[in-house]
Motif scaffolding. Structure first.
Motif, PDB file in Angstrom:
ATOM      1  N   CYS A 214     -14.661  52.899  19.536  1.00 49.58           N
ATOM      2  CA  CYS A 214     -14.196  51.761  20.316  1.00 49.58           C
ATOM      3  C   CYS A 214     -14.807  50.480  19.768  1.00 49.58           C
ATOM      4  O   CYS A 214     -14.198  49.427  19.762  1.00 49.58           O
ATOM      5  CB  CYS A 214     -14.539  51.934  21.793  1.00 49.58           C
ATOM      6  SG  CYS A 214     -13.461  53.150  22.591  1.00 49.58           S
ATOM      7  N   GLY A 215     -16.043  50.584  19.272  1.00 46.86           N
ATOM      8  CA  GLY A 215     -16.713  49.395  18.733  1.00 46.86           C
ATOM      9  C   GLY A 215     -16.048  48.838  17.482  1.00 46.86           C
ATOM     10  O   GLY A 215     -16.241  47.687  17.135  1.00 46.86           O
TER      11      GLY A 215
ATOM     12  N   HIS B 197     -18.239  40.270  20.787  1.00 46.12           N
ATOM     13  CA  HIS B 197     -18.365  41.157  21.934  1.00 46.12           C
ATOM     14  C   HIS B 197     -17.078  40.983  22.719  1.00 46.12           C
ATOM     15  O   HIS B 197     -16.910  40.025  23.457  1.00 46.12           O
ATOM     16  CB  HIS B 197     -19.576  40.746  22.772  1.00 46.12           C
ATOM     17  CG  HIS B 197     -19.828  41.701  23.892  1.00 46.12           C
ATOM     18  ND1 HIS B 197     -18.816  42.190  24.690  1.00 46.12           N
ATOM     19  CD2 HIS B 197     -20.963  42.260  24.343  1.00 46.12           C
ATOM     20  CE1 HIS B 197     -19.327  43.013  25.585  1.00 46.12           C
ATOM     21  NE2 HIS B 197     -20.633  43.063  25.389  1.00 46.12           N
TER      22      HIS B 197
ATOM     23  N   ALA C 102     -23.269  50.153  28.434  1.00 49.94           N
ATOM     24  CA  ALA C 102     -23.802  48.799  28.352  1.00 49.94           C
ATOM     25  C   ALA C 102     -22.876  47.971  27.471  1.00 49.94           C
ATOM     26  O   ALA C 102     -22.537  46.842  27.775  1.00 49.94           O
ATOM     27  CB  ALA C 102     -25.195  48.831  27.753  1.00 49.94           C
ATOM     28  N   HIS C 103     -22.468  48.555  26.370  1.00 47.15           N
ATOM     29  CA  HIS C 103     -21.481  47.916  25.505  1.00 47.15           C
ATOM     30  C   HIS C 103     -20.253  48.825  25.552  1.00 47.15           C
ATOM     31  O   HIS C 103     -20.194  49.853  24.900  1.00 47.15           O
ATOM     32  CB  HIS C 103     -22.011  47.809  24.071  1.00 47.15           C
ATOM     33  CG  HIS C 103     -21.090  47.018  23.199  1.00 47.15           C
ATOM     34  ND1 HIS C 103     -19.732  47.197  23.223  1.00 47.15           N
ATOM     35  CD2 HIS C 103     -21.329  46.043  22.295  1.00 47.15           C
ATOM     36  CE1 HIS C 103     -19.172  46.373  22.353  1.00 47.15           C
ATOM     37  NE2 HIS C 103     -20.134  45.651  21.787  1.00 47.15           N
ATOM     38  N   PRO C 104     -19.293  48.461  26.372  1.00 51.00           N
ATOM     39  CA  PRO C 104     -18.243  49.413  26.735  1.00 51.00           C
ATOM     40  C   PRO C 104     -17.381  49.847  25.558  1.00 51.00           C
ATOM     41  O   PRO C 104     -16.774  50.903  25.600  1.00 51.00           O
ATOM     42  CB  PRO C 104     -17.402  48.635  27.749  1.00 51.00           C
ATOM     43  CG  PRO C 104     -17.688  47.204  27.466  1.00 51.00           C
ATOM     44  CD  PRO C 104     -19.085  47.149  26.963  1.00 51.00           C
ATOM     45  N   LEU C 105     -17.297  49.061  24.531  1.00 50.25           N
ATOM     46  CA  LEU C 105     -16.451  49.484  23.425  1.00 50.25           C
ATOM     47  C   LEU C 105     -17.246  50.231  22.357  1.00 50.25           C
ATOM     48  O   LEU C 105     -16.756  50.506  21.275  1.00 50.25           O
ATOM     49  CB  LEU C 105     -15.694  48.309  22.809  1.00 50.25           C
ATOM     50  CG  LEU C 105     -14.645  47.654  23.707  1.00 50.25           C
ATOM     51  CD1 LEU C 105     -13.725  46.775  22.902  1.00 50.25           C
ATOM     52  CD2 LEU C 105     -13.813  48.676  24.463  1.00 50.25           C
ATOM     53  N   GLN C 106     -18.497  50.526  22.675  1.00 46.28           N
ATOM     54  CA  GLN C 106     -19.316  51.297  21.747  1.00 46.28           C
ATOM     55  C   GLN C 106     -19.194  52.755  22.145  1.00 46.28           C
ATOM     56  O   GLN C 106     -19.656  53.165  23.190  1.00 46.28           O
ATOM     57  CB  GLN C 106     -20.779  50.848  21.872  1.00 46.28           C
ATOM     58  CG  GLN C 106     -21.600  51.104  20.643  1.00 46.28           C
ATOM     59  CD  GLN C 106     -21.193  50.165  19.525  1.00 46.28           C
ATOM     60  OE1 GLN C 106     -21.213  48.971  19.696  1.00 46.28           O
ATOM     61  NE2 GLN C 106     -20.834  50.711  18.376  1.00 46.28           N
ATOM     62  N   GLN C 107     -18.566  53.514  21.329  1.00 47.70           N
ATOM     63  CA  GLN C 107     -18.336  54.905  21.681  1.00 47.70           C
ATOM     64  C   GLN C 107     -19.632  55.703  21.565  1.00 47.70           C
ATOM     65  O   GLN C 107     -20.440  55.454  20.681  1.00 47.70           O
ATOM     66  CB  GLN C 107     -17.297  55.488  20.738  1.00 47.70           C
ATOM     67  CG  GLN C 107     -16.598  56.695  21.290  1.00 47.70           C
ATOM     68  CD  GLN C 107     -15.498  57.132  20.358  1.00 47.70           C
ATOM     69  OE1 GLN C 107     -15.630  56.972  19.156  1.00 47.70           O
ATOM     70  NE2 GLN C 107     -14.434  57.683  20.898  1.00 47.70           N
TER      71      GLN C 107
ATOM     72  N   PRO D 122     -14.487  53.996  27.675  1.00 43.66           N
ATOM     73  CA  PRO D 122     -15.237  53.493  26.512  1.00 43.66           C
ATOM     74  C   PRO D 122     -16.029  54.586  25.813  1.00 43.66           C
ATOM     75  O   PRO D 122     -16.233  54.537  24.608  1.00 43.66           O
ATOM     76  CB  PRO D 122     -16.145  52.419  27.108  1.00 43.66           C
ATOM     77  CG  PRO D 122     -16.161  52.676  28.566  1.00 43.66           C
ATOM     78  CD  PRO D 122     -14.856  53.310  28.915  1.00 43.66           C
ATOM     79  N   GLY D 123     -16.453  55.592  26.561  1.00 38.12           N
ATOM     80  CA  GLY D 123     -17.244  56.666  25.960  1.00 38.12           C
ATOM     81  C   GLY D 123     -16.387  57.720  25.276  1.00 38.12           C
ATOM     82  O   GLY D 123     -16.916  58.615  24.626  1.00 38.12           O
TER      83      GLY D 123
END
Lengths: 490, 490
Positions: A468-469, A479, B478-483, A452-453
């Motif tokens: 990814c967001g 979400h 925490a929000h896995p799809l947030q890069q 995800p990172g």
């Protein structure tokens, strides 16, 4: 001295305190030796290099990166041709070539368990005493690593018959981008659950780092038959390839070289290929004696029927090596006939071979640039060598442009932008020509699931990495990883 | 009349208004005919059935479900043996068997493009006039669909030599669980990017629904040689299997049946297998004439060396059919010798065959239950048939328990809980015996990437479906799809 941002500096000092002194390189001169892979024209010096020798060290390095959100790139021998192991300027380059023990070679179970830094050819050498070998044979097999082969799903001349790396890997231990150790696949066939291992093979370092690879071994064939056939033109040679495959014969390899590639090979290794040939085919058959004999006579006849004016059969291993020497030296050999060159890698349906070669020649002639062709003809995997001279103003750019036009040509015939060299950094901009935005999003959703990172080899494969967001908008849930209540009604 | 919750009722009326009248079934009597697949002992009536005939209808049905968070399950012919197509009580069952056109059969490109509802055998029938066939041949090939084969990564007797469905699919059009149409894979070999298609094959309906499948065709072999060998014991037959494979011969199929399975087959189809045999092997070789002849004599010798007291070679197609009739009837035939039975499906390393069969017999004897064995011996894929009589109190439970113990036995020898029947609903509870929590999480992350709402065939494969929101804790963000900002430094 480059600027090192805070998180990266913190990672470096954590690595230095946790790993042996010699395993962490920060000296700029030494770092500079890792600034590219086999694709020499992109160069980035990494912030730090870790020389890993076991899974724990890899896991520790990845955890340090994950905790700090710092990117990492894994590298084997650095023989890749698409910039897949190009370092990240603010990231950690994890070098795997010292992580290289062969743990098991079993004839009964037809498998070997090896570290990722083991050299491809060493697996076959280790298996030879029990009569087995490891099939995928990239041209770089004397130096490339199994871990790199897994990352690139490497092919080779004999993949026509035996398949790519993906067809020969049974199980992989992986450190995921958040530092977890998981096992993908299994040693028995057809593991239940998703074939996540299949997605990992060929993921070019973007889903984590392999720390142990279990490969399938094949029994060495009873008989190998290698022949060299000279044709007047690539049209004739191409027709012979179609005739052989159409007859239901699956050679271990069918390689083609055109006149310019032959010229280069002659200049470099004096391979003494048939004089005046506009194209040669190297055809190798292997298997039980009876099968090979039977097919060899068919192949000879089909070559002659399609215009072969000279056919030579290797009488022994030395003659076989001599035939292959010309083919295997071809990439390097073009240095004899051109100061600079680009190795392109595209795929076309085998049936379009003749048409594509003609159109490619036209594109080259229009630009006044020469293209030599050496390729895996049986599976339509072209390796056009675009020749140029960087000292002539504008010719480098023109060669690049032609190289791109060749990929477009492959695509227009229903082919692909890469056969076996990977997308890496080099071909990421071409991906949207081949895949729709939805197709690419679907791949990136898998990437986001693992990483995800976006810290595992970022900047590779995807032309415009989506945050990814952003992607989940397409997947509807606000979400996306929040399951609805419906799902556990069952 | 079952209670239909609000979201499902809304989906039904939306389907009714958008699709042809005959395509939407809500009549309870008709719905009940869809309450199970080939695994008869779990039954759930769906809330509604959609009979889809094209990709647009599938997309529409999936979109309705996605919009409302209502689960859906795709079903082909319903021949699966693990409950993979078991409906969801509050969900939509999308029946694909009417979606069945063969669009292209190309000998030149060695491929066919078919709808998912096309019957497996019909692909080979369509390719026969040009001399080709589709290799994967599950026993149900006269009725099972290509879409179901893709979902289950189906195998069959000839997968020893030719591989599973995954080795024969080039490209799949898919409706993802949010109703998007994407193409996975490509028709040329070795597509760049992740092998998402590889993960889709065998995902048992949990990643979406296939709407078009491009498969690889193989040339029909010049020669087929089928022999039947009778042995005194499974030990002898097992040793012959190891000897054949160890000699580097890869038969198209090596099937074994033990005494009890032979008894059942004799009772059902009078196959006239060698009298007094404790085990028989059916060995089929195919390929060029010269190869087959050469290998056939080796196989005969290796069978005799390991105790075969009778060997019969099929002289023509009729005799070949007769040999296969006993093997192919075996599952159904056990109905002649036992009122009830469970078909188990496990895998072991081929080298453990003899040991596992002995231990299995011991487990069966301890419980006073008979187990017949019919299996793909070449790749260690066992199909133990656990025989019981439901009218004897407790025997059904005892048979279930034995069936589970057999899986544990396979696992203890480094094997797998399923070879080719899938995990489905039936074997989900066994998954944690084979995979660590981290391994299962990694698979479920891929699932969440495709299907964050968990609406595509929920309740299958995973024993305790993790809420998608739970898993990312392991992946740190925490929000896995947030890069993170780091990722696009490059």
């Amino acid at each position: 001295m480059p600027h090192t941002p805070g998180p990266t500096a913190a990672v470096i000092s954590r690595l230095q305190s946790a790993l042996p002194h010699a395993a962490v390189i920060t000296d700029p001169t030494r770092l500079a030796t890792y600034d590219c892979d086999g694709l020499l024209h992109y160069r980035v010096t990494p912030a730090v290099v870790v020389l890993a020798t076991d899974a724990e060290q890899v896991q520790l390095a990845v955890r340090c990166c994950s905790d700090a959100g710092v990117p990492f790139v894994a590298r084997g021998s650095g023989t890749g041709l698409s910039g897949g192991a190009l370092p990240h300027a603010d990231g950690v380059l994890i070098v795997m070539s010292g992580f290289r023990t062969i743990h098991e070679v079993s004839a009964d179970d037809q498998r070997a368990v090896v570290d990722p830094g083991v050299i491809n050819l060493q697996v076959s050498q280790a298996a030879a005493p029990v009569g087995y070998y490891y099939a995928p044979d990239p041209s770089s097999q004397q130096i490339c690593t199994i871990g790199g082969n897994v990352a690139e799903n490497s092919g080779g001349a004999h993949c026509l018959k035996y398949g790519f790396t993906a067809n020969h890997v049974l199980s992989i231990d992986v450190i995921t981008p958040d530092g977890e150790a998981v096992t993908l696949g299994q040693r028995a066939p057809d593991a239940p659950g998703y074939d996540v291992m299949g997605a990992f093979v060929g993921s070019e370092g973007t889903l984590g780092i392999a720390t142990s690879v279990t490969v399938r071994l094949l029994r060495r064939p009873a008989s190998v038959h290698t022949l060299l056939a000279g044709f007047r033109s690539t049209d004739e040679a191409g027709a012979a390839v179609s005739a052989v495959i159409g007859a239901g014969i699956l050679p271990a390899a069918i390689e083609m070289m055109d006149a310019l590639a032959i010229e280069a090979a002659e200049a470099a290794v004096a391979c003494n290929y048939p004089a005046g040939a506009g194209a040669v085919l190297v055809v190798e058959l292997d298997g039980p004696d009876a099968e090979v004999e039977h097919e060899a006579s068919q192949v000879e006849r089909l070559c002659r029927d399609n215009g072969a004016f000279e056919i030579r059969v290797a009488a022994d291993d030395a003659e076989r090596q001599a035939i292959w020497r010309g083919r295997k030296s071809a990439f390097a050999a073009v240095g004899r006939i051109s100061p600079d060159y680009i190795v392109q890698d595209g795929v076309i349906p085998r049936t379009a071979l003749s048409e594509v070669l003609h159109e490619m020649k036209q594109l080259a002639d229009e630009r006044g640039i020469r293209v030599a062709n050496v390729f895996h003809a049986g599976d339509g995997n072209l390796h056009p060598l675009v020749l140029f001279d960087e000292t002539i103003p504008g010719q480098g750019e023109l060669a690049e442009e032609l190289s791109g036009a060749i990929l477009d040509l492959c695509l227009s015939h229903g082919g692909s932008i890469t056969g076996e060299h990977g997308v890496g950094f080099d071909k990421a901009p071409h991906m949207p020509k081949m895949f729709s935005a939805d197709d690419l999003d679907t791949m990136q959703l898998v990437r986001c699931a693992f990483d995800p990172g976006g810290i595992s080899n970022p900047g590779k494969i995807y032309p415009t990495p989506r945050l990814c967001g952003e992607v989940p908008g397409k997947r509807k849930a606000a979400h996306p990883l929040q399951q609805t209540g419906q799902a556990d009604i069952f």
